[in-house]
Design a protein around this motif. Structure first.
Motif, short mmCIF file in Angstrom:
data_model
loop_
_atom_site.label_atom_id
_atom_site.label_comp_id
_atom_site.label_asym_id
_atom_site.label_seq_id
_atom_site.Cartn_x
_atom_site.Cartn_y
_atom_site.Cartn_z
N SER A 83 0.87 -1.19 0.00
CA SER A 83 0.00 0.00 0.00
C SER A 83 0.90 1.23 0.00
O SER A 83 2.09 1.15 0.34
CB SER A 83 -0.90 0.03 1.24
OG SER A 83 -0.11 0.19 2.41
N VAL A 84 0.30 2.35 -0.35
CA VAL A 84 1.03 3.62 -0.28
C VAL A 84 1.44 3.88 1.17
O VAL A 84 2.57 4.31 1.45
CB VAL A 84 0.13 4.75 -0.86
CG1 VAL A 84 0.55 6.11 -0.37
CG2 VAL A 84 0.17 4.70 -2.39
N SER A 85 0.53 3.57 2.09
CA SER A 85 0.85 3.78 3.52
C SER A 85 2.12 3.02 3.91
O SER A 85 2.97 3.56 4.63
CB SER A 85 -0.30 3.29 4.41
OG SER A 85 -1.51 3.88 4.03
N PHE A 110 -4.08 13.07 1.84
CA PHE A 110 -4.94 11.96 2.22
C PHE A 110 -4.65 11.62 3.69
O PHE A 110 -3.49 11.71 4.12
CB PHE A 110 -4.67 10.75 1.31
CG PHE A 110 -5.69 9.66 1.49
CD1 PHE A 110 -6.94 9.77 0.92
CD2 PHE A 110 -5.40 8.55 2.26
CE1 PHE A 110 -7.90 8.77 1.11
CE2 PHE A 110 -6.35 7.55 2.45
CZ PHE A 110 -7.60 7.67 1.88
N THR A 112 -3.96 9.16 5.46
CA THR A 112 -2.83 8.28 5.80
C THR A 112 -1.51 9.04 5.91
O THR A 112 -0.64 8.68 6.71
CB THR A 112 -2.73 7.13 4.75
OG1 THR A 112 -2.29 5.96 5.40
CG2 THR A 112 -1.81 7.43 3.58
N THR A 156 0.55 15.83 -1.86
CA THR A 156 -0.32 15.08 -2.76
C THR A 156 -0.35 15.78 -4.12
O THR A 156 -0.38 17.01 -4.19
CB THR A 156 -1.75 14.95 -2.16
OG1 THR A 156 -2.49 14.03 -2.93
CG2 THR A 156 -2.49 16.26 -2.10
N PHE A 160 -7.60 14.41 -2.79
CA PHE A 160 -8.69 13.43 -2.90
C PHE A 160 -10.06 14.04 -2.62
O PHE A 160 -11.07 13.53 -3.06
CB PHE A 160 -8.45 12.27 -1.90
CG PHE A 160 -8.74 12.65 -0.47
CD1 PHE A 160 -7.88 13.46 0.25
CD2 PHE A 160 -9.91 12.23 0.15
CE1 PHE A 160 -8.15 13.83 1.56
CE2 PHE A 160 -10.21 12.60 1.46
CZ PHE A 160 -9.33 13.40 2.16
N ASP A 185 2.85 12.09 -3.34
CA ASP A 185 1.83 11.05 -3.32
C ASP A 185 0.93 11.31 -4.53
O ASP A 185 0.10 12.22 -4.50
CB ASP A 185 1.05 11.13 -2.00
CG ASP A 185 -0.17 10.21 -2.00
OD1 ASP A 185 -0.40 9.51 -3.01
OD2 ASP A 185 -0.91 10.22 -0.99
N TYR A 187 -1.26 9.29 -6.01
CA TYR A 187 -2.31 8.27 -6.15
C TYR A 187 -3.54 8.80 -6.89
O TYR A 187 -4.22 8.07 -7.59
CB TYR A 187 -2.71 7.76 -4.76
CG TYR A 187 -3.13 6.32 -4.69
CD1 TYR A 187 -3.55 5.61 -5.81
CD2 TYR A 187 -3.09 5.63 -3.48
CE1 TYR A 187 -3.92 4.28 -5.72
CE2 TYR A 187 -3.46 4.31 -3.38
CZ TYR A 187 -3.87 3.64 -4.51
OH TYR A 187 -4.24 2.32 -4.42
N GLN A 188 -3.85 10.08 -6.73
CA GLN A 188 -5.07 10.62 -7.37
C GLN A 188 -4.83 11.10 -8.79
O GLN A 188 -5.69 11.79 -9.36
CB GLN A 188 -5.66 11.75 -6.51
CG GLN A 188 -6.36 11.29 -5.25
CD GLN A 188 -7.64 10.48 -5.56
OE1 GLN A 188 -8.22 10.58 -6.63
NE2 GLN A 188 -8.06 9.68 -4.60
N LYS A 211 -6.52 2.71 -8.55
CA LYS A 211 -7.41 3.76 -9.06
C LYS A 211 -7.19 3.93 -10.57
O LYS A 211 -7.58 3.09 -11.35
CB LYS A 211 -7.16 5.06 -8.31
CG LYS A 211 -7.37 4.93 -6.80
CD LYS A 211 -7.09 6.23 -6.09
CE LYS A 211 -6.97 6.06 -4.59
NZ LYS A 211 -8.23 5.75 -3.92
#
Ligand SMILES: Cc1ncc(COP(=O)(O)O)c(C=O)c1O
Length: 389
Positions: A83-85, A110, A112, A156, A160, A185, A187-188, A211
């Motif tokens: 996971s990213v975490s 996010f 986390t 980020t 998000f 980060d 992720y989005q 995602k």
């Protein structure tokens, strides 16, 4: 740029569109035929061979190479994590907070990101959050707050909850000017545009695959700048983080000289199969094509929402995959969209509408039409400019 027919051909590979308009890639990418096939391949080889670990380790290394290529890195600069975490935690435990204590991040991270770094408080880290102004956190604000005590600036790419796009280049420049690291980060956003961690001069970069990378939960990756790999020693580890995991040497602790030192245990093979297939599909389509298409859809959604007078939480210059509309009753809005077979999600008071390469202008029209019939559930900036379709 992709033609309408090309987009329809791509969309046909995602069975969900036979029954719904899927606009929730910010939560989970839609399932494609090739990702589904990769799972069947995994099951087939498992059934046939029982323990095909040589093959699975080969796939894990292929995935590392593909994930690295996607972001302009070399394979040995990328760790595969569950996971990213987990990836961020591994970096966090590797930092020494005795000289530089401060971790500076924006309130748009996010959750986390806050949690992982706050867990470092007992190791001496001092965490501070920048507050937003009118839906944005300008790079200038980062620059004013980064100092020689700042160890790292986690940021980020896209928020998000409101879709704000951070000014990465400027933040990196401000952080490096004071000797602080930057962790992006992404992720989005990862999977909706080309990315190059080297030209962005990032120290760390992370994204997961579920995602916009069109894979499933259980796999993410972490890039670490080459010059930092050997000097950073994560305080979480495991056999897959070792230089020679298959020596099975319990009493020898010798972290890998590559970014694999940021990993821990057995790699998540099923998720790697799915993640690899998702990334390959995107590479086949071309990330520049994806970016152009997503931009066209997003602009059209914004234009329509503006015409209806809807308050948009996403700043107008943050055009990306995610647009967030401010609602009075977001739960009811999601229900109405659901009845029109439109799948979206919400965070706080925001309705999240996210586009990927499989969405079309018709999807945008259906959403706008549904919003128009339920304006009472949305926050309005202005009076609607009249009926639009
Ligand atoms: C920007 C961002 N970072 C991190 C995460 C969480 O990642 P993980 O669950 O892999 O730790 C999410 C999940 O939605 C996210 O949107």
């Amino acid at each position: 740029m992709l033609s309408d027919n090309e987009v329809l051909a791509i969309r046909a590979r995602f069975p969900i569109f036979r029954q719904a308009i899927y606009l929730n890639s910010c939560s989970q990418g839609a399932l494609s035929d090739s990702v589904e096939k990769s799972m069947l391949e995994l099951l087939e080889v498992w059934n046939r061979q029982g323990s095909p670990w040589d093959l699975w380790i080969e796939q894990y290394e292929i995935a590392r190479k593909e994930f690295a290529e996607l972001i302009g890195a070399d394979a040995d600069e990328v760790a595969i994590v569950p996971s990213v975490s987990a990836g961020i935690s591994s970096v966090a435990t590797a930092l020494d907070f005795s000289s530089r204590k401060r971790v500076l991040m924006g309130e748009f991270e996010f959750p986390t990101m806050g949690h992982v770094w706050m867990a470092q408080q007992r190791r001496g880290a001092n965490i501070s959050f920048l507050q937003s102004e009118a839906g944005r956190i300008p790079a200038k604000k980062y620059a004013e707050n980064i100092n020689h005590e700042t160890a790292i600036v986690p940021v980020t790419g896209v928020c998000f909850s409101n879709g704000f796009r951070s000014e990465i280049e400027e933040i990196v420049a401000a952080a490096h000017d004071k000797g602080a690291y930057v962790l992006l980060d992404d992720y989005q956003d990862c999977g909706t545009r080309p990315r190059d961690v080297k030209s962005l001069d990032l120290d760390f970069y992370t994204s997961g695959n579920l995602k916009y990378l069109l894979g499933a939960a259980g796999v993410a990756f972490l890039y670490v700048r080459r010059s930092l790999i050997e000097v950073l020693r994560p305080a979480v580890s495991g056999w897959f983080a070792q230089q020679s995991p298959f020596d099975f040497a319990t009493q020898r602790f010798e972290p890998a000289t590559s970014a694999r030192r940021f990993e821990s245990g057995t790699p998540p093979i099923p998720s790697i199969y799915l993640g690899l297939a998702g990334v390959r599909l995107l590479k086949e389509i071309g990330l520049t094509n994806v970016a152009e298409h997503v931009k066209r859809l997003t602009k059209e959604l914004r234009r329509g929402a503006d015409e209806l007078g809807i308050a948009i939480k996403t700043p107008s210059d943050s055009v990306g995959p995610l647009t967030v509309l401010k609602c009075k009753n977001v739960g009811a809005m999601i229900d109405h969209l659901g009845r029109a077979n439109v799948i979206c999600s919400s965070r706080h008071d925001g309705l999240r509408i996210s586009f990927h390469v499989y969405n079309t202008m018709d999807d945008v029209k259906v959403v706008l039409r549904t919003l128009e019939t339920h304006l009472d559930l949305l926050c309005l900036e202005t009076q609607p400019a009249g009926t639009m379709m």
